[in-house]
Design a protein around this motif. Structure first.
Motif, PDB file in Angstrom:
ATOM      1  N   SER A 188     -38.609  -0.139   0.962  1.00 55.59           N
ATOM      2  CA  SER A 188     -38.688   1.310   0.571  1.00 55.59           C
ATOM      3  C   SER A 188     -39.263   2.121   1.367  1.00 55.59           C
ATOM      4  O   SER A 188     -40.226   1.325   2.246  1.00 55.59           O
ATOM      5  N   ASN A 246     -47.523  -2.165   3.452  1.00 52.45           N
ATOM      6  CA  ASN A 246     -47.041  -0.979   3.952  1.00 52.45           C
ATOM      7  C   ASN A 246     -47.112  -1.223   5.484  1.00 52.45           C
ATOM      8  O   ASN A 246     -48.015  -0.907   6.065  1.00 52.45           O
ATOM      9  N   ASP A 287     -44.587   5.632   4.896  1.00 51.87           N
ATOM     10  CA  ASP A 287     -44.647   4.467   3.819  1.00 51.87           C
ATOM     11  C   ASP A 287     -43.520   3.380   3.502  1.00 51.87           C
ATOM     12  O   ASP A 287     -42.898   3.414   2.568  1.00 51.87           O
ATOM     13  N   ASN A 333     -40.366   6.752   2.376  1.00 50.33           N
ATOM     14  CA  ASN A 333     -40.578   7.804   1.992  1.00 50.33           C
ATOM     15  C   ASN A 333     -40.077   8.781   3.250  1.00 50.33           C
ATOM     16  O   ASN A 333     -40.427   8.462   4.459  1.00 50.33           O
TER      17      ASN A 333
END
Length: 261
Positions: free
Chosen positions: A258, A191, A207, A260
């Motif tokens: 990825s 992360n 994140d 958020n």
């Protein structure tokens, strides 16, 4: 303790692997024996957890009645799928799990499943008696084992896991079996938002995670899905010729990013 009833499957001809996705003729031949499938289940378990370990044990017994399944018969060149009431099935099993956390952020998990599921009586199909009594039900392994070792440090998580499936009966009498297999996987993710610099300059994005994984590390050749076109009663009905297997995926590599918002 619970009692359950299974509704009849509602699927059209050749639309899926439902026991009722058969020809009208095949359906008419067996409809007099069709009854809703019911079962009684009795279960008991125990769970314990602490700072360093977690343990669970779960035992069960299930008695099925009027088990409806798709059976493939006829020649190997022109197999025919029919629906048959294979009668009762008795299932005795236990699931056990142990998770150990010997040091902070290190987790070692193991789970074991034993399922002794057998037919209660022989099967009569097209006037022939097949000795299915006491045979393990088709397509389902008797033993399964899974293990996973994972470690988390700040924003990083690494893991390696493995699972085992014992052999499975492909034919109802158990004279054709699919071999057992082991599979192993590993992965690593980080992360980036845990880094002060990244967190400061990414605004509303949070994140942000980099992930990398490898599945089927040993590149094992195995059969993942079986019986999607029904299962033959025995090898005498051309069990080895039916196209009713799906080969498992080979070794594969995955990478992803990825975030958020």
């Amino acid at each position: 303790m619970s009692e359950n009833v299974h509704t009849y499957a509602q699927r059209g001809y050749k639309l899926c692997a439902s026991p009722f996705a058969v020809t009208q003729t095949a359906f008419d031949q067996g409809r007099s024996s069709f009854r809703p499938e019911t079962d009684w289940t009795y279960a008991a378990g125990y769970r314990y957890s602490s700072q360093f370990a977690g343990v669970s044990v779960y035992g069960y017994r299930t008695n099925f009645n009027n088990r409806l399944q798709q059976i493939t018969s006829g020649s190997a060149v022109n197999p025919i799928s029919t629906v048959a009431n294979v009668g009762g099935v008795t299932m005795n099993g236990v699931d056990a799990a142990l998770t150990v956390m010997p040091i902070r952020n290190l987790t070692f998990t193991n789970s074991f499943s034993y399922d002794h599921a057998t037919y209660d009586q022989n099967l009569t199909e097209a006037g022939t008696v097949y000795h299915t009594k006491g045979a393990q039900i088709v397509n389902y392994p008797r033993f399964m084992y899974k293990t996973r070792l994972s470690y988390a440090w700040k924003g990083m998580t690494a893991y390696i896991d493995a699972n085992f499936n014992s052999h499975r009966n492909y034919s109802y009498v158990g004279d054709v079996k699919v071999p057992s297999y082991w599979l192993a996987n590993l992965g690593l993710q980080y992360n980036l938002s845990k880094l002060t610099y990244v967190k400061k300059h990414t605004g509303g994005v949070k994140d942000i995670t980099l992930s990398f994984s490898v599945t089927n590390l040993q590149n094992t050749h195995y059969i993942s899905t079986m019986g999607e076109n029904g299962n033959p009663v025995s090898i005498g009905q051309g069990a080895l010729a039916y196209q009713s297997f799906l080969i498992g995926a080979p070794r594969m590599f995955f990478g992803s990013v990825s975030a958020n918002f």
